[in-house]
Design a protein around this motif. Structure first.
Motif, mmCIF file in Angstrom:
data_model
loop_
_atom_site.group_PDB
_atom_site.id
_atom_site.type_symbol
_atom_site.label_atom_id
_atom_site.label_comp_id
_atom_site.label_asym_id
_atom_site.label_seq_id
_atom_site.Cartn_x
_atom_site.Cartn_y
_atom_site.Cartn_z
ATOM 1 N N ARG A 97 23.848 -69.668 -6.679
ATOM 2 C CA ARG A 97 24.055 -68.398 -7.390
ATOM 3 C C ARG A 97 22.826 -67.502 -7.280
ATOM 4 O O ARG A 97 22.934 -66.270 -7.204
ATOM 5 C CB ARG A 97 24.391 -68.678 -8.853
ATOM 6 N N LYS A 143 20.504 -54.978 -10.958
ATOM 7 C CA LYS A 143 21.550 -55.937 -11.328
ATOM 8 C C LYS A 143 21.109 -57.369 -10.988
ATOM 9 O O LYS A 143 21.343 -58.296 -11.777
ATOM 10 C CB LYS A 143 22.847 -55.608 -10.593
ATOM 11 N N ALA A 167 22.774 -63.703 -5.587
ATOM 12 C CA ALA A 167 22.458 -62.552 -6.449
ATOM 13 C C ALA A 167 21.726 -61.449 -5.715
ATOM 14 O O ALA A 167 21.732 -60.300 -6.145
ATOM 15 C CB ALA A 167 21.637 -63.018 -7.649
ATOM 16 N N VAL A 205 20.837 -60.733 -13.393
ATOM 17 C CA VAL A 205 21.514 -61.999 -13.059
ATOM 18 C C VAL A 205 20.495 -63.129 -12.998
ATOM 19 O O VAL A 205 20.703 -64.230 -13.532
ATOM 20 C CB VAL A 205 22.258 -61.871 -11.720
#
Length: 412
Positions: free
Chosen positions: A235, A201, A239, A205
């Motif tokens: 961000r 994931k 992540a 991202v």
């Protein structure tokens, strides 16, 4: 060696019969050809006895050295006794049998000692296996999924080297140890599966973040874009990590996009600084005039010159970032000197001069209002450089306003 027909433990008669003397009497142990040398017969049967005697000697030595287990020693004694009983040999067979009989309690003692040692060994093995189970269960209750597997492997190797217990006891302990290992391995498998999923994931991202970073890399809207990159970095950290071998590659791409933008911004700032270098030279000349006003001799004349200097200072425009602190600092020293002189002058001047202070306050307040409006527009546009310059100007005007208001209060 006896070479005659007679021997301490036997004889050879005229017919060639070889006799052995025992406690029960003589018994024939063999036949030798009549007329042949009986000494050879004696020597032959002596050699047979020597073989038996050597067998007993060797058995005694091996038992004494511990080279034979009690079980093997018992078997060896029985074999040797079978060889001696009724043996066709000349010698003290009874003494050999007695020596074998004397070994039996030695064997029995060794058997008891071996049994005791075995029991102690079993007790120690059981205690150690119990400890291993406790260690395995502690590992299974933890979350050291990397080091824990190696520790369990080492415990398993140690377990295999320990002596086996009775089948029922060994099976029960093994079941506990195996259960702890299986629990840990299931948890470990789940942990790494979840970690792999999380890393996958994170990879998706970060690939999106790279796309955003690359799209911003050619922007020349320096202020807002720099802020956008700070948000992207936050961000990125949130992540988490991508799979091994991928994380470094993703970071290099993300960093490369940022470098394109920040290098371009740096180049633009350098170009602007080069453009502002001429302004710095003008301000240096203005500073020479301003610093020549000190020490103040005629306050009114100084103020007139100072107002002109201040106007020309603002008109001169921006200077390179590296020169701002230096140049502004020199100007403020002059400004502070004039302010201090003004404070002293206002204390001893006629109140009518307060009108000039009122006029100055009005001008400064209007200038401050205009500057605040310009500053708000610059902040909205994200023009950091203009924000910084207007902020400095606003601080300067406010300082002058404070001076003017102080004068007004002195005349009130």
């Amino acid at each position: 060696m006896t070479t005659a027909a007679e021997h301490p433990w036997g004889r050879v008669d005229a017919e060639g019969n070889v006799h052995l003397r025992t406690a029960e009497g003589e018994r024939v142990i063999g036949q030798w050809a009549a007329g042949e040398d009986s000494a050879e017969a004696i020597a032959f049967y002596e050699r047979r006895f020597s073989v038996l005697e050597t067998e007993v000697d060797l058995l005694e030595k091996r038992l004494a050295s511990g080279a034979l287990s009690p079980t093997d020693a018992g078997k060896a004694i029985e074999i040797a006794r079978g060889n001696i009983t009724g043996a066709a040999a000349l010698g003290d067979l009874a003494s050999l049998e007695a020596r074998l009989t004397a070994l039996e309690p030695v064997v029995e003692k060794a058997r008891e000692e071996r049994k005791a040692a075995r029991a102690a060994e079993q007790e120690q093995a059981q205690a150690r296996k119990t400890e291993i189970i406790a260690q395995a269960e502690k590992i299974a209750s933890g979350k050291d999924y990397r080091g824990g597997a190696d520790k369990l492997s080492a415990l398993l190797d140690e377990w295999k080297k320990l002596p086996r217990l009775s089948k029922s006891a060994d099976d029960a302990l093994w079941h506990q140890f195996s259960a702890a290992r299986n629990t840990f391995m299931r948890q470990r498998k789940t942990f790494f599966a979840e970690q792999d999923e999380a890393r996958a994931k994170a990879k998706k991202v970060k690939e999106k973040l790279i796309a955003e970073a690359e799209a911003l890399s050619t922007s020349t809207d320096w202020g807002p874009t720099a802020g956008a990159y700070r948000d992207l970095m936050s961000r990125w950290k949130a992540a988490g990590s991508a799979p091994r071998g991928v994380e470094d590659k993703l970071w290099k791409r993300f960093r490369a996009a940022q470098d394109v933008f920040f290098n371009a911004r740096e180049a633009a700032n350098e170009a602007i600084d080069a453009e502002f270098a001429a302004n710095a030279e003008v301000k240096e000349q203005i500073l020479v005039e301003a610093e020549a006003l000190l020490p103040i001799k005629d306050l009114e004349a100084t103020r007139k010159v100072w107002h002109d200097i201040a106007d020309r200072w603002e008109a001169a425009g921006k200077v390179p970032r590296s020169r701002i602190q230096e140049l502004e600092g020199r100007l403020r020293k002059v400004e502070q000197a004039i302010r201090s002189a003004g404070d002293q002058e206002w204390k001893r001047t006629d109140p009518e001069k307060s009108a000039r202070a009122d006029d100055m306050i009005g001008k400064l307040e209007r200038a401050i209002t205009e500057t605040e409006e310009s500053l708000a527009k610059a902040e909205a546009a994200g023009d950091a450089r203009k924000v910084k310059d207007l902020t400095a100007k606003l601080e300067s005007n406010r300082s002058f306003l404070d001076m003017a208001k102080k004068a007004q209060s002195d005349f009130s």
